[in-house]
Motif scaffolding. Sequence first.
Motif, short mmCIF file in Angstrom:
data_model
loop_
_atom_site.label_atom_id
_atom_site.label_comp_id
_atom_site.label_asym_id
_atom_site.label_seq_id
_atom_site.Cartn_x
_atom_site.Cartn_y
_atom_site.Cartn_z
N HIS A 100 2.76 -0.10 -4.05
CA HIS A 100 1.61 -0.72 -3.41
C HIS A 100 1.43 -2.14 -3.94
O HIS A 100 1.88 -2.48 -5.03
N TYR A 101 0.72 -2.94 -3.18
CA TYR A 101 0.45 -4.33 -3.52
C TYR A 101 -0.71 -4.37 -4.50
O TYR A 101 -1.76 -3.78 -4.25
N ILE A 102 -0.51 -5.05 -5.65
CA ILE A 102 -1.55 -5.10 -6.67
C ILE A 102 -1.75 -6.53 -7.18
O ILE A 102 -0.90 -7.40 -6.99
N HIS A 103 -2.87 -6.73 -7.83
CA HIS A 103 -3.24 -8.00 -8.47
C HIS A 103 -3.29 -7.72 -9.96
O HIS A 103 -3.95 -6.77 -10.40
N VAL A 115 -1.71 -14.89 -13.55
CA VAL A 115 -2.07 -13.99 -12.47
C VAL A 115 -0.86 -13.78 -11.57
O VAL A 115 -0.19 -14.73 -11.20
N TYR A 116 -0.60 -12.52 -11.26
CA TYR A 116 0.49 -12.16 -10.34
C TYR A 116 -0.06 -11.23 -9.27
O TYR A 116 -0.89 -10.37 -9.57
N GLU A 117 0.41 -11.39 -8.05
CA GLU A 117 0.16 -10.44 -6.98
C GLU A 117 1.49 -10.08 -6.36
O GLU A 117 2.28 -10.97 -6.03
N GLY A 118 1.71 -8.78 -6.26
CA GLY A 118 2.97 -8.33 -5.68
C GLY A 118 3.00 -6.82 -5.61
O GLY A 118 2.03 -6.14 -5.94
N THR A 119 4.14 -6.31 -5.22
CA THR A 119 4.32 -4.86 -5.10
C THR A 119 4.78 -4.31 -6.43
O THR A 119 5.75 -4.79 -7.03
N LEU A 120 4.07 -3.29 -6.90
CA LEU A 120 4.46 -2.60 -8.13
C LEU A 120 5.67 -1.73 -7.81
O LEU A 120 5.54 -0.72 -7.12
N VAL A 121 6.84 -2.16 -8.26
CA VAL A 121 8.07 -1.45 -7.88
C VAL A 121 8.56 -0.49 -8.96
O VAL A 121 9.30 0.45 -8.65
N GLU A 122 8.16 -0.73 -10.21
CA GLU A 122 8.59 0.14 -11.29
C GLU A 122 7.50 0.21 -12.34
O GLU A 122 6.81 -0.79 -12.59
N LEU A 123 7.38 1.37 -12.96
CA LEU A 123 6.34 1.56 -13.96
C LEU A 123 6.86 2.48 -15.06
O LEU A 123 7.43 3.54 -14.77
N SER A 124 6.69 2.05 -16.30
CA SER A 124 6.99 2.91 -17.45
C SER A 124 5.78 2.86 -18.38
O SER A 124 4.81 2.15 -18.11
N ALA A 125 5.86 3.58 -19.46
CA ALA A 125 4.74 3.60 -20.40
C ALA A 125 4.49 2.21 -21.00
O ALA A 125 3.35 1.87 -21.33
N ASP A 131 7.32 -7.07 -7.70
CA ASP A 131 8.07 -7.88 -6.76
C ASP A 131 7.04 -8.80 -6.11
O ASP A 131 6.10 -8.32 -5.48
N PHE A 132 7.21 -10.12 -6.27
CA PHE A 132 6.22 -11.06 -5.75
C PHE A 132 6.92 -12.20 -5.02
O PHE A 132 8.12 -12.42 -5.18
N MET A 133 6.16 -12.92 -4.22
CA MET A 133 6.68 -14.07 -3.49
C MET A 133 6.46 -15.33 -4.33
O MET A 133 5.34 -15.61 -4.74
N ASP A 134 7.53 -16.06 -4.56
CA ASP A 134 7.47 -17.36 -5.22
C ASP A 134 7.85 -18.38 -4.15
O ASP A 134 9.04 -18.55 -3.86
N ASP A 144 4.84 -6.67 -19.79
CA ASP A 144 4.48 -5.75 -20.86
C ASP A 144 3.05 -5.28 -20.57
O ASP A 144 2.14 -6.10 -20.43
N ARG A 145 2.84 -3.97 -20.48
CA ARG A 145 1.52 -3.45 -20.10
C ARG A 145 0.43 -3.79 -21.11
O ARG A 145 -0.74 -3.87 -20.75
N SER A 146 0.81 -4.04 -22.37
CA SER A 146 -0.20 -4.41 -23.37
C SER A 146 -0.73 -5.82 -23.12
O SER A 146 -1.76 -6.20 -23.67
N LYS A 147 -0.08 -6.59 -22.27
CA LYS A 147 -0.50 -7.96 -21.95
C LYS A 147 -1.41 -8.01 -20.72
O LYS A 147 -1.90 -9.06 -20.35
N VAL A 148 -1.65 -6.85 -20.08
CA VAL A 148 -2.44 -6.79 -18.85
C VAL A 148 -3.93 -6.73 -19.21
O VAL A 148 -4.39 -5.79 -19.86
N ALA A 149 -4.66 -7.74 -18.76
CA ALA A 149 -6.11 -7.76 -18.98
C ALA A 149 -6.81 -6.89 -17.94
O ALA A 149 -7.74 -6.15 -18.25
N GLN A 150 -6.33 -6.98 -16.69
CA GLN A 150 -6.94 -6.21 -15.61
C GLN A 150 -5.92 -6.08 -14.49
O GLN A 150 -5.15 -7.00 -14.22
N ALA A 151 -5.91 -4.93 -13.84
CA ALA A 151 -5.06 -4.72 -12.67
C ALA A 151 -5.88 -3.97 -11.63
O ALA A 151 -6.73 -3.15 -11.96
N ARG A 152 -5.62 -4.30 -10.36
CA ARG A 152 -6.33 -3.63 -9.27
C ARG A 152 -5.45 -3.63 -8.04
O ARG A 152 -4.52 -4.43 -7.93
#
Length: 157
Positions: A100-103, A115-125, A131-134, A144-152
């Motif tokens: 799905h597309y996430i922010h 800030v990135y917006e794109g499709t979450l294509v892979e997820l690990s712990a 995948d985003f458009m540049d 790195d998930r520890s660097k994520v302040a917020q995701a939606r």
Amino acid sequence: MSTVTEVVTDLVTPILDEHHFYLYDIEFVKEGKSWYLRVYIDKDGGITLNDCAAVSDQLSEALDNVEPDPIPQAYFLEVSSPGAERPLKNEDDYQRAVNHYIHVSLYQQLAGKKVYEGTLVELSAKEMTLDFMDKTRHRQVVIDRSKVAQARLAIKF
């Protein structure tokens, strides 16, 4: 008010299981002079107004039959969808967001962006791959998930 949310969770879970819905969140809050019990529900493909009404009716009846009353003061019961751009709060939310597309907002820059917006294509712990458009090209970034302040979840325009 954790006891209220715990009681409501216990009451609503079998109702949601019966309908094949899942619980997103419960809030019991005072706003102004009024108390609100908000139950956010969802299902694959999205929740409808009729779904919310059915759960509200069943939960209201269940709450009326609990002794002692877990909510002795007057309150408004609201059953709703968490919204199209709901925050990803826990691991289940992240798992459901794959493909799905996430922010994503980061604590610090990664490749020059916070800030990135794109499709979450892979997820690990430990990591997520978006995948985003540049400009006009698809690119992937590993975060790195520890660097994520917020995701939606996000709506793609």
